[in-house]
Design an enzyme around this catalytic site. Structure first.
Site, PDB file in Angstrom:
ATOM      1  N   GLU A   1       7.558   2.299  -6.384  1.00 23.06           N
ATOM      2  CA  GLU A   1       7.755   1.761  -5.030  1.00 23.06           C
ATOM      3  C   GLU A   1       7.925   2.898  -4.036  1.00 23.06           C
ATOM      4  OE1 GLU A   1       7.596  -0.347  -2.840  1.00 23.06           O
ATOM      5  OE2 GLU A   1       8.723  -2.177  -3.173  1.00 23.06           O
ATOM      6  N   ASP A   2       7.508   2.657  -2.809  1.00 19.71           N
ATOM      7  CA  ASP A   2       7.722   3.662  -1.771  1.00 19.71           C
ATOM      8  C   ASP A   2       9.181   3.718  -1.347  1.00 19.71           C
ATOM      9  OD1 ASP A   2       7.608   1.121  -0.567  1.00 19.71           O
ATOM     10  OD2 ASP A   2       6.247   1.716   1.039  1.00 19.71           O
TER      11      ASP A   2
ATOM     12  N   ARG B   1       0.523   6.478   7.514  1.00 23.89           N
ATOM     13  CA  ARG B   1       0.631   6.625   6.060  1.00 23.89           C
ATOM     14  C   ARG B   1       0.156   8.000   5.599  1.00 23.89           C
ATOM     15  NH1 ARG B   1       1.595   1.406   3.941  1.00 23.89           N
ATOM     16  NH2 ARG B   1       0.535  -0.274   5.022  1.00 23.89           N
TER      17      ARG B   1
ATOM     18  N   LYS C   1      17.474   3.433   0.954  1.00 17.90           N
ATOM     19  CA  LYS C   1      18.411   3.454   2.091  1.00 17.90           C
ATOM     20  C   LYS C   1      19.686   2.776   1.620  1.00 17.90           C
ATOM     21  CE  LYS C   1      14.830   2.605   5.558  1.00 17.90           C
ATOM     22  NZ  LYS C   1      14.360   1.574   6.505  1.00 17.90           N
TER      23      LYS C   1
ATOM     24  N   ASP D   1      14.660  -0.825   0.743  1.00 21.93           N
ATOM     25  CA  ASP D   1      15.406  -0.982   1.992  1.00 21.93           C
ATOM     26  C   ASP D   1      16.506  -2.012   1.723  1.00 21.93           C
ATOM     27  OD1 ASP D   1      16.141  -0.991   4.660  1.00 21.93           O
ATOM     28  OD2 ASP D   1      14.420  -2.125   5.351  1.00 21.93           O
TER      29      ASP D   1
ATOM     30  N   LYS E   1       0.814  -1.191   0.000  1.00 22.69           N
ATOM     31  CA  LYS E   1       0.000   0.000   0.000  1.00 22.69           C
ATOM     32  C   LYS E   1       0.860   1.257   0.000  1.00 22.69           C
ATOM     33  CE  LYS E   1      -2.827  -2.528   3.262  1.00 22.69           C
ATOM     34  NZ  LYS E   1      -3.147  -2.582   4.709  1.00 22.69           N
ATOM     35  N   GLY E   2       2.130   1.067   0.338  1.00 20.96           N
ATOM     36  CA  GLY E   2       3.008   2.211   0.619  1.00 20.96           C
ATOM     37  C   GLY E   2       3.172   3.204  -0.514  1.00 20.96           C
TER      38      GLY E   2
ATOM     39  N   PHE F   1      14.047   3.811  10.330  1.00 20.24           N
ATOM     40  CA  PHE F   1      12.740   3.346   9.889  1.00 20.24           C
ATOM     41  C   PHE F   1      11.883   4.573   9.607  1.00 20.24           C
ATOM     42  CE2 PHE F   1       8.511   1.569   9.925  1.00 20.24           C
ATOM     43  CZ  PHE F   1       8.705   0.433   9.153  1.00 20.24           C
TER      44      PHE F   1
HETATM   45  P1  IMP Z   1      12.963  -4.457   1.387  1.00 25.02           P
HETATM   46  O1  IMP Z   1      12.534  -5.778   0.813  1.00 25.02           O
HETATM   47  O2  IMP Z   1      13.867  -4.644   2.576  1.00 25.02           O
HETATM   48  O3  IMP Z   1      13.612  -3.553   0.341  1.00 25.02           O
HETATM   49  O4  IMP Z   1      11.682  -3.733   1.967  1.00 25.02           O
HETATM   50  C1  IMP Z   1      10.669  -3.382   1.124  1.00 25.02           C
HETATM   51  C2  IMP Z   1       9.375  -3.026   1.787  1.00 25.02           C
HETATM   52  O5  IMP Z   1       9.446  -2.979   3.212  1.00 25.02           O
HETATM   53  C3  IMP Z   1       8.982  -1.630   1.338  1.00 25.02           C
HETATM   54  O6  IMP Z   1       8.276  -1.668   0.125  1.00 25.02           O
HETATM   55  C4  IMP Z   1       8.172  -1.147   2.509  1.00 25.02           C
HETATM   56  O7  IMP Z   1       6.814  -1.549   2.389  1.00 25.02           O
HETATM   57  C5  IMP Z   1       8.785  -1.838   3.704  1.00 25.02           C
HETATM   58  N1  IMP Z   1       9.778  -0.944   4.341  1.00 25.02           N
HETATM   59  C6  IMP Z   1      11.117  -1.015   4.258  1.00 25.02           C
HETATM   60  N2  IMP Z   1      11.712  -0.037   4.952  1.00 25.02           N
HETATM   61  C7  IMP Z   1      10.709   0.684   5.476  1.00 25.02           C
HETATM   62  C8  IMP Z   1      10.686   1.870   6.294  1.00 25.02           C
HETATM   63  O8  IMP Z   1      11.710   2.485   6.669  1.00 25.02           O
HETATM   64  N3  IMP Z   1       9.459   2.323   6.640  1.00 25.02           N
HETATM   65  C9  IMP Z   1       8.295   1.705   6.239  1.00 25.02           C
HETATM   66  N4  IMP Z   1       8.277   0.618   5.473  1.00 25.02           N
HETATM   67  C10 IMP Z   1       9.477   0.111   5.098  1.00 25.02           C
HETATM   68 MG    MG Z   2       4.960  -1.714   4.628  1.00 22.48          MG
END
Ligand code: IMP
Ligand code: MG
Length: 178
Positions: free
Chosen positions: A102-103, A168, A134, A106, A46-47, A155
């Site tokens: 994408e939001d 959100r 990040k 990470d 949803k982000g 975070f």
């Molecule tokens: P990744 O697989 O570690 O890159 O994380 C991806 C998903 O985790 C993102 O699309 C977000 O929904 C969630 N996410 C990662 N870091 C954050 C953060 O700092 N705040 C909120 N959601 C996050």
């Molecule tokens: Mg999330």
């Protein structure tokens, strides 16, 4: 809206005015690059909803919009890279120009999974537009063509990003106070 004195909202990482300005810049770049193409924006629920809606508002090329929802197994603040599709695309993307919106990237594991999955459907092109990255945390090397902001290893909440489904609706991006 939550009051800013809510004690889980920490320092502001990206103020609302910076989000507005940068989203317009990204929309201008995307409009330039996708002129004459068959653009399908794929928002990751949803982000990415706030970012996607502001981005598409400023696009001046035709586009279609579709959504995917994925869940990554893991804790509230860390993804594991094991991803499950909760909602798949409605559109068939074969031969089309897909831009994943994408939001945040990470670890990059969720995006890596999405890229592999969508690449398997033989789109004409496949790129990523991420509002936030990040860099310190990225575990996999991904080609992210459009990036809004690099943020420190905190975070983040707000402008679509949640902590336990809340925050959100904040118009800025802040760090979660721990
Ligand atoms: P990744 O697989 O570690 O890159 O994380 C991806 C998903 O985790 C993102 O699309 C977000 O929904 C969630 N996410 C990662 N870091 C954050 C953060 O700092 N705040 C909120 N959601 C996050
Ligand atoms: Mg999330």
């Amino acid at each position: 809206m939550q009051r800013v004195e809510d004690d889980t909202i920490g320092e502001i990482l990206v103020p609302a005015e910076d989000l507005k300005r940068r989203v317009r810049e990204l929309a201008a770049e995307v409009s330039r690059d996708y002129e004459g193409k068959d653009l399908v924006l794929v928002g990751v629920l949803k982000g990415a909803v706030l970012f996607l809606s502001d981005l598409m508002r400023h696009l001046d090329v035709p586009c279609e919009v579709d959504f995917m929802a994925v869940a990554s197994y893991g804790s509230a603040t860390k993804s594991s890279g094991v991803v499950r599709i909760l909602k798949d695309l409605d559109a068939v993307i074969e031969g089309r120009d897909v831009l994943i919106v994408e939001d945040i990237v990470d670890s990059g594991l969720t995006l890596q999974y999405l890229l592999r999955n969508l690449a398997g459907r033989n789109p004409g092109s496949l790129e990523v537009c991420a509002l936030l990255v990040k860099p310190e945390r990225q575990k996999v090397d991904l080609r992210t063509k459009y990036v809004g902001f690099e943020i420190p290893n905190r975070f983040a909440i707000g402008y679509g990003l949640d902590y336990a489904e809340r925050y959100r609706n904040l118009p800025f991006v802040a760090a979660l106070k721990e």
